[in-house]
Design a protein around this motif. Structure first.
Motif, PDB file in Angstrom:
ATOM      1  N   ALA A 196      12.486   2.242   4.807  1.00  0.00           N
ATOM      2  CA  ALA A 196      11.210   2.126   4.102  1.00  0.00           C
ATOM      3  C   ALA A 196      10.821   0.678   3.849  1.00  0.00           C
ATOM      4  CB  ALA A 196      11.266   2.887   2.785  1.00  0.00           C
ATOM      5  N   MET A 197      11.810  -0.222   3.824  1.00  0.00           N
ATOM      6  CA  MET A 197      11.511  -1.637   3.621  1.00  0.00           C
ATOM      7  C   MET A 197      10.656  -2.200   4.743  1.00  0.00           C
ATOM      8  SD  MET A 197      12.871  -2.271   0.733  1.00  0.00           S
ATOM      9  CE  MET A 197      12.957  -4.023   0.564  1.00  0.00           C
ATOM     10  N   ASN A 198      10.788  -1.635   5.941  1.00  0.00           N
ATOM     11  CA  ASN A 198       9.951  -2.087   7.059  1.00  0.00           C
ATOM     12  C   ASN A 198       8.484  -1.769   6.806  1.00  0.00           C
ATOM     13  OD1 ASN A 198      12.245  -2.962   8.462  1.00  0.00           O
ATOM     14  ND2 ASN A 198      12.555  -0.949   9.391  1.00  0.00           N
ATOM     15  N   ILE A 220       7.374   9.603  -5.975  1.00  0.00           N
ATOM     16  CA  ILE A 220       6.658   8.394  -5.561  1.00  0.00           C
ATOM     17  C   ILE A 220       5.153   8.599  -5.656  1.00  0.00           C
ATOM     18  CG2 ILE A 220       6.210   6.852  -3.610  1.00  0.00           C
ATOM     19  CD1 ILE A 220       9.052   7.547  -2.640  1.00  0.00           C
ATOM     20  N   HIS A 221       4.672   9.753  -5.184  1.00  0.00           N
ATOM     21  CA  HIS A 221       3.243  10.048  -5.211  1.00  0.00           C
ATOM     22  C   HIS A 221       2.719  10.080  -6.645  1.00  0.00           C
ATOM     23  CE1 HIS A 221      -0.334  12.698  -5.012  1.00  0.00           C
ATOM     24  NE2 HIS A 221      -0.557  12.038  -3.887  1.00  0.00           N
ATOM     25  N   ARG A 222       3.426  10.765  -7.500  1.00  0.00           N
ATOM     26  CA  ARG A 222       2.981  10.877  -8.892  1.00  0.00           C
ATOM     27  C   ARG A 222       3.041   9.523  -9.600  1.00  0.00           C
ATOM     28  NH1 ARG A 222       5.991  14.455 -13.621  1.00  0.00           N
ATOM     29  NH2 ARG A 222       4.505  13.991 -15.288  1.00  0.00           N
ATOM     30  N   ARG A 223       4.095   8.773  -9.349  1.00  0.00           N
ATOM     31  CA  ARG A 223       4.260   7.463  -9.990  1.00  0.00           C
ATOM     32  C   ARG A 223       3.152   6.494  -9.556  1.00  0.00           C
ATOM     33  NH1 ARG A 223       7.400   2.845  -9.033  1.00  0.00           N
ATOM     34  NH2 ARG A 223       8.151   1.871 -10.951  1.00  0.00           N
ATOM     35  N   SER A 224       2.800   6.519  -8.286  1.00  0.00           N
ATOM     36  CA  SER A 224       1.744   5.638  -7.785  1.00  0.00           C
ATOM     37  C   SER A 224       0.391   6.007  -8.378  1.00  0.00           C
ATOM     38  CB  SER A 224       1.681   5.709  -6.252  1.00  0.00           C
ATOM     39  OG  SER A 224       2.891   5.269  -5.675  1.00  0.00           O
ATOM     40  N   MET A 225       0.112   7.296  -8.488  1.00  0.00           N
ATOM     41  CA  MET A 225      -1.164   7.739  -9.067  1.00  0.00           C
ATOM     42  C   MET A 225      -1.265   7.364 -10.539  1.00  0.00           C
ATOM     43  SD  MET A 225      -1.938  11.466  -7.354  1.00  0.00           S
ATOM     44  CE  MET A 225      -3.383  11.641  -8.347  1.00  0.00           C
ATOM     45  N   ALA A 237       1.501   1.463   0.933  1.00  0.00           N
ATOM     46  CA  ALA A 237       2.842   1.567   1.513  1.00  0.00           C
ATOM     47  C   ALA A 237       3.649   2.685   0.852  1.00  0.00           C
ATOM     48  CB  ALA A 237       3.569   0.228   1.369  1.00  0.00           C
ATOM     49  N   THR A 238       3.517   2.830  -0.475  1.00  0.00           N
ATOM     50  CA  THR A 238       4.258   3.899  -1.162  1.00  0.00           C
ATOM     51  C   THR A 238       3.766   5.269  -0.722  1.00  0.00           C
ATOM     52  OG1 THR A 238       2.733   3.731  -3.050  1.00  0.00           O
ATOM     53  CG2 THR A 238       4.795   2.487  -3.172  1.00  0.00           C
ATOM     54  N   TYR A 239       2.453   5.432  -0.549  1.00  0.00           N
ATOM     55  CA  TYR A 239       1.929   6.699  -0.044  1.00  0.00           C
ATOM     56  C   TYR A 239       2.407   6.959   1.381  1.00  0.00           C
ATOM     57  CZ  TYR A 239      -1.244   7.259  -4.028  1.00  0.00           C
ATOM     58  OH  TYR A 239      -1.762   7.439  -5.286  1.00  0.00           O
ATOM     59  N   LYS A 240       2.472   5.900   2.178  1.00  0.00           N
ATOM     60  CA  LYS A 240       2.966   6.049   3.551  1.00  0.00           C
ATOM     61  C   LYS A 240       4.421   6.497   3.545  1.00  0.00           C
ATOM     62  CE  LYS A 240       2.551   5.363   8.052  1.00  0.00           C
ATOM     63  NZ  LYS A 240       1.554   6.067   8.896  1.00  0.00           N
ATOM     64  N   ILE A 241       5.222   5.932   2.655  1.00  0.00           N
ATOM     65  CA  ILE A 241       6.639   6.323   2.549  1.00  0.00           C
ATOM     66  C   ILE A 241       6.756   7.779   2.099  1.00  0.00           C
ATOM     67  CG2 ILE A 241       8.761   5.904   1.252  1.00  0.00           C
ATOM     68  CD1 ILE A 241       7.936   2.927   1.197  1.00  0.00           C
ATOM     69  N   ALA A 242       5.906   8.174   1.125  1.00  0.00           N
ATOM     70  CA  ALA A 242       5.924   9.571   0.669  1.00  0.00           C
ATOM     71  C   ALA A 242       5.560  10.520   1.808  1.00  0.00           C
ATOM     72  CB  ALA A 242       4.953   9.744  -0.497  1.00  0.00           C
ATOM     73  N   SER A 243       4.604  10.136   2.627  1.00  0.00           N
ATOM     74  CA  SER A 243       4.213  10.967   3.777  1.00  0.00           C
ATOM     75  C   SER A 243       5.353  11.080   4.787  1.00  0.00           C
ATOM     76  CB  SER A 243       2.974  10.369   4.450  1.00  0.00           C
ATOM     77  OG  SER A 243       1.893  10.273   3.556  1.00  0.00           O
ATOM     78  N   CYS A 244       6.029   9.953   5.041  1.00  0.00           N
ATOM     79  CA  CYS A 244       7.148   9.971   5.990  1.00  0.00           C
ATOM     80  C   CYS A 244       8.297  10.836   5.483  1.00  0.00           C
ATOM     81  CB  CYS A 244       7.635   8.545   6.240  1.00  0.00           C
ATOM     82  SG  CYS A 244       6.467   7.513   7.148  1.00  0.00           S
ATOM     83  N   LEU A 245       8.549  10.777   4.179  1.00  0.00           N
ATOM     84  CA  LEU A 245       9.605  11.605   3.610  1.00  0.00           C
ATOM     85  C   LEU A 245       9.298  13.091   3.780  1.00  0.00           C
ATOM     86  CD1 LEU A 245      10.373   9.648   0.308  1.00  0.00           C
ATOM     87  CD2 LEU A 245      11.936   9.973   2.231  1.00  0.00           C
ATOM     88  N   ILE A 246       8.043  13.470   3.598  1.00  0.00           N
ATOM     89  CA  ILE A 246       7.661  14.877   3.743  1.00  0.00           C
ATOM     90  C   ILE A 246       7.780  15.310   5.199  1.00  0.00           C
ATOM     91  CG2 ILE A 246       5.735  16.502   3.567  1.00  0.00           C
ATOM     92  CD1 ILE A 246       4.833  14.935   1.086  1.00  0.00           C
ATOM     93  N   ARG A 247       7.306  14.460   6.117  1.00  0.00           N
ATOM     94  CA  ARG A 247       7.365  14.805   7.543  1.00  0.00           C
ATOM     95  C   ARG A 247       8.813  14.914   8.029  1.00  0.00           C
ATOM     96  NH1 ARG A 247       2.815  11.106   8.079  1.00  0.00           N
ATOM     97  NH2 ARG A 247       0.932  12.296   8.614  1.00  0.00           N
ATOM     98  N   ASN A 248       9.670  14.064   7.496  1.00  0.00           N
ATOM     99  CA  ASN A 248      11.070  14.064   7.939  1.00  0.00           C
ATOM    100  C   ASN A 248      11.933  15.098   7.208  1.00  0.00           C
ATOM    101  OD1 ASN A 248      10.516  11.936   9.680  1.00  0.00           O
ATOM    102  ND2 ASN A 248      11.033  10.379   8.150  1.00  0.00           N
ATOM    103  N   PHE A 259      19.289  18.062   1.651  1.00  0.00           N
ATOM    104  CA  PHE A 259      18.490  16.987   2.248  1.00  0.00           C
ATOM    105  C   PHE A 259      16.998  17.245   2.057  1.00  0.00           C
ATOM    106  CE2 PHE A 259      16.119  15.267   5.863  1.00  0.00           C
ATOM    107  CZ  PHE A 259      16.480  13.936   5.805  1.00  0.00           C
ATOM    108  N   MET A 260      16.546  18.472   2.325  1.00  0.00           N
ATOM    109  CA  MET A 260      15.127  18.807   2.185  1.00  0.00           C
ATOM    110  C   MET A 260      14.676  18.676   0.730  1.00  0.00           C
ATOM    111  SD  MET A 260      14.705  22.108   4.719  1.00  0.00           S
ATOM    112  CE  MET A 260      15.020  21.981   6.478  1.00  0.00           C
ATOM    113  N   HIS A 261      15.511  19.175  -0.180  1.00  0.00           N
ATOM    114  CA  HIS A 261      15.163  19.134  -1.598  1.00  0.00           C
ATOM    115  C   HIS A 261      15.042  17.685  -2.082  1.00  0.00           C
ATOM    116  CE1 HIS A 261      15.913  19.387  -5.991  1.00  0.00           C
ATOM    117  NE2 HIS A 261      15.151  20.473  -5.877  1.00  0.00           N
ATOM    118  N   ARG A 262      15.983  16.828  -1.671  1.00  0.00           N
ATOM    119  CA  ARG A 262      15.927  15.423  -2.084  1.00  0.00           C
ATOM    120  C   ARG A 262      14.697  14.715  -1.512  1.00  0.00           C
ATOM    121  NH1 ARG A 262      22.181  13.192  -1.425  1.00  0.00           N
ATOM    122  NH2 ARG A 262      23.001  14.145  -3.337  1.00  0.00           N
ATOM    123  N   SER A 263      14.390  14.957  -0.262  1.00  0.00           N
ATOM    124  CA  SER A 263      13.235  14.301   0.369  1.00  0.00           C
ATOM    125  C   SER A 263      11.929  14.707  -0.308  1.00  0.00           C
ATOM    126  CB  SER A 263      13.182  14.656   1.860  1.00  0.00           C
ATOM    127  OG  SER A 263      14.312  14.177   2.538  1.00  0.00           O
TER     128      SER A 263
END
Length: 395
Positions: free
Chosen positions: A108-110, A248-253, A209-220, A237-241
């Motif tokens: 996610a740092m990338n 992240i989504h709620r915190r950013s909003m 970037a945080t929203y992008k990371i949240a989207s990637c976590l859901i897709r993965n 793994f699914m539950h943690r992602s």
């Protein structure tokens, strides 16, 4: 390797300390800076305001003065909106640092690096543009002095600043005082607007970037690879992602809402003065092109027009980017293979499909920062310009 966010904080710290806006370590020097900048802003502001009382002027001249007056007032509002909201600035810096540490040593740092690089492009483009524009403007302002040195005449050329100021001394005789007042006020105002623009560009790109990371976590969360894992490991793994993406989504909003609430009082009048300043600049540019007798007036009008358009466009473009990235979280829920996931995970996805929505940046509870909002601002400025032109035609 030093993360780009840490380098950003060093750069931002230097500029904010220079302006007296750094929310940490408020020492005695910080109070001296506050008095200095307050005095500089007030002196330039009142010098421009007094010209409406002490100098006779027609409508064209009045609108020319108003174009400078509104732009400077926007810069003052921007500066003091930060000065009186130091706590929310401190919370914003802590929020970004927490996110960087949360995803330290992960892929996610990338994403953070990529989005921060985009913010740097906006920042350094603005610095280069403002720096070059300031040098050209100052050169034209002092052109009479420069020409008197290079090609002297029997008598000195007339000396007058482009921005009308009232210092109650003869402008020809004390021209250097007018130039110093004009240069000092413009330098501080431009540096303030760059620092504030830098802050909002970084924050907006960080949230994207945080929203992008949240989207990637859901897709993965549900992929062919994760479905091949053992049942217990797969569910964990699914539950943690999903939980991390929701957090992240709620915190950013929540952070965005707090930021908007803190600046709403300041940025609603700022939008109004942006529209008024743009309409005055459009009227000034129109007159300069019609008369076509002063190249510097045309150049300066074009420069101010482009600056206002770029300022409003970048702000609304960042708002549009934020909206699209927040909506991408919902799209990622539909794009994932949720229908082949275990039943408890499917229930989580169905709840998220109903609850997760795109988030908009609403300034002053009325205006939405977006490309559509930018077109609304331009339309409003054109409407004001039409009214000014009609009034001038009747005079």
């Amino acid at each position: 390797m030093l993360f780009a966010g840490e380098r950003y904080l060093k750069l931002h710290r230097i500029i904010f300390i220079a302006l007296g806006l750094w929310p940490y370590q408020k020492s005695f020097i910080w109070r001296i800076q506050a008095v200095f900048f307050f005095s500089a802003y007030c002196s330039t502001f009142f010098s421009q305001s007094l010209t409406f009382v002490t100098m006779a002027c027609n409508m064209d001249c009045t609108l020319k003065r108003l174009s400078f007056f509104f732009v400077y007032f926007i810069q003052i509002l921007s500066y003091y909106s930060f000065y009186f909201n130091s706590e929310i600035i401190k919370k914003a810096l802590k929020h970004m640092q927490f996110d960087w540490k949360l995803f330290e040593n992960s892929e996610a740092m990338n994403i953070f690096e990529e989005y921060l690089f985009e913010a740097y492009i906006y920042i350094f483009s603005a610095i280069i543009f403002v720096g070059l524009a300031s040098i050209v403007f100052l050169t034209f302002e002092c052109r009479a002095v420069i020409l008197d040195i290079i090609a002297p005449m029997n008598e000195c050329r007339p000396r007058k600043t482009e921005i009308d100021l009232e210092l109650f001394v003869n402008e020809e005789q004390y021209f250097h005082l007018y130039v110093i007042q004009e240069t000092l006020g413009s330098f501080i105002a431009n540096l303030s607007i760059i620092a504030i623009g830098m802050f909002f560009a970084i924050v907006a790109k960080h949230l994207c970037a945080t929203y992008k990371i949240a989207s990637c976590l859901i897709r993965n969360a549900v992929t062919i690879r994760t479905l091949q894992l053992p049942v217990a490991q797969r569910m964990l793994f699914m539950h943690r992602s999903i939980c991390l993406s929701v957090h992240i989504h709620r915190r950013s909003m929540q952070f965005t809402n707090n930021l908007i609430i803190s600046f709403n009082v300041w940025y609603f009048p700022l939008l109004l003065f942006c529209v008024l300043s743009l309409s005055c600049i459009m009227f000034r540019l129109y007159n300069a092109i019609i008369l076509f007798n002063d190249f510097f007036e045309i150049f300066l009008s074009c420069l101010m027009f482009f600056s206002c358009i770029a300022y409003m466009f970048v702000a609304n473009f960042l708002g549009q980017s934020y909206i699209e990235h927040s909506a991408e979280v919902l799209e990622s829920i539909y794009d994932t293979l949720w229908y082949v996931a275990p039943l408890p995970v499917q229930k989580l996805f169905l709840i998220m499909q109903k609850s997760v929505k795109s988030h908009k940046l609403i300034m002053g509870s009325l205006f939405v920062l977006s490309i559509e909002g930018f077109s609304t601002l331009i339309t409003s400025a054109v409407s004001y310009f039409t009214v000014m032109h009609a009034m001038r035609s009747r005079v």
